[in-house]
Design a protein around this motif. Structure first.
Motif: not given
Length: 332
Positions: A110, A113-114, A116
């Motif tokens: 996650e 994908r973001s 970050v």
């Protein structure tokens, strides 16, 4: 011949924490002034729903950090509570069960994908189980939460570019581990049986807690060496023991012990809000951003134990844990 480690029990752990509380030394480092800011830096805090993690997340958000709260499922209100307490709206949550390697990988997926990019990673989450508890992958829960999940996360973050070593002239990202002085009296790490699950009862729980913190301290020291091969700090890696803190770490204590443990925690241990001073120092102080390998006990500098500092032990832990990490590298 070396002296045998002192047997760890809940009772002597409380006694040692009370002794720390009563015999506070003059601090080696001063609390970070309120005007030191970390505006725009992305901070991830594990275990941010309660105790030290929650208090640290509030303070880092108050100082301008863009917060990512990595918490177990079931804490949906934590974001709003930390926003209200800090006055910051830049707070979000990712769910992760640090006892489950597959959950850790899903969390890392996650974050990747973001897009970050973490500037400050506070690896805080911890627990002390009263008896042996097995994870979905067959490891002891304290071993998984205190060490294995952190090894997996940092392995992924470096590979995925979520944490990137500083480029020339740039500011290094920081990784801060919450360890424990209990690592000093732990049994030696059995590298050929690393993470192997075994049954134990309440009399042995503190011994296993200390051992998991020795593994963590050894890892933190070795990680600092590997990420910073030259004199400059490419990734600032630090660790600390906050001393005795009145938190929910003993939430799983047997019912018979809770009338003793909980009042002792409230009476002799400091609140999380007071105990986060070394965390905030390592996360925010300019000095901690240009150096690596620092260990604080309360606000005093120390060396980790000889065992945790030994490069041979660090290399053996890295090799033994790499075999475990590789086994689940593609797990989701």
């Amino acid at each position: 011949m070396g002296q045998a480690p002192k047997k760890r029990t809940v009772a002597n752990a409380i006694t040692e924490a009370v002794r720390d509380f009563r015999n506070l030394k003059t601090p080696d480092v001063e609390p970070v002034p309120d005007d030191v800011r970390i505006d725009g830096k992305t901070c991830l805090v594990t275990g941010a729903n309660s105790g030290l993690g929650r208090a640290a997340a509030i303070e880092l958000a108050r100082r301008g950090g863009n917060m990512i709260l990595a918490c177990r499922p079931g804490h949906d209100d934590t974001c709003d509570e930390i926003k209200d307490a800090s006055g910051s709206d830049i707070v979000e949550m990712v769910e992760v069960d640090l006892a489950d390697v597959r959950s850790v990988h899903r969390c890392c997926d996650e974050l990747k994908r973001s897009g970050v990019r973490i500037d400050i990673a506070l690896m805080n989450a911890g627990l002390m189980t009263p008896t042996a508890r097995e994870t979905p992958q067959g490891y002891d829960t304290m071993f998984a939460v205190h060490f294995l999940s952190k090894r997996v996360m940092i392995d992924r973050w470096l590979k995925d570019g979520v944490i990137r070593p500083a480029e020339q002239g740039g500011e290094p990202p920081r990784i801060v581990f919450v360890s424990s002085e209990s690592h000093r009296s732990a049994d030696a790490i059995e590298f050929d049986r690393l993470g192997e699950y075994s049954e134990y009862g309440i009399k042995e729980s503190m011994r296993h807690y200390g051992l998991s913190k020795l593994v963590l301290s050894t890892y933190a020291t070795e990680l600092s060496r590997r990420l910073n091969p030259s004199e400059s700090a490419d990734v600032a890696v630090h660790a600390l023991c906050p001393g005795g803190v009145s938190t929910r770490i003993a939430r799983d204590a047997p019912a018979l012990l809770k009338p003793i443990v909980n009042p002792a925690l409230r009476l002799f241990f400091r609140s999380p809000e007071k105990a986060i001073a070394p965390i905030i120092y390592l996360c925010c102080a300019p000095e901690a951003g240009t150096s690596t390998g620092m260990y604080l006990h309360l606000m005093n500098r120390k060396q980790v134990s000889d065992s945790a500092a030994d490069p041979d032990n660090g290399a053996r832990l890295w090799e033994a844990s790499e075999a475990i990490v590789a086994k689940y590298r593609n797990a989701t």
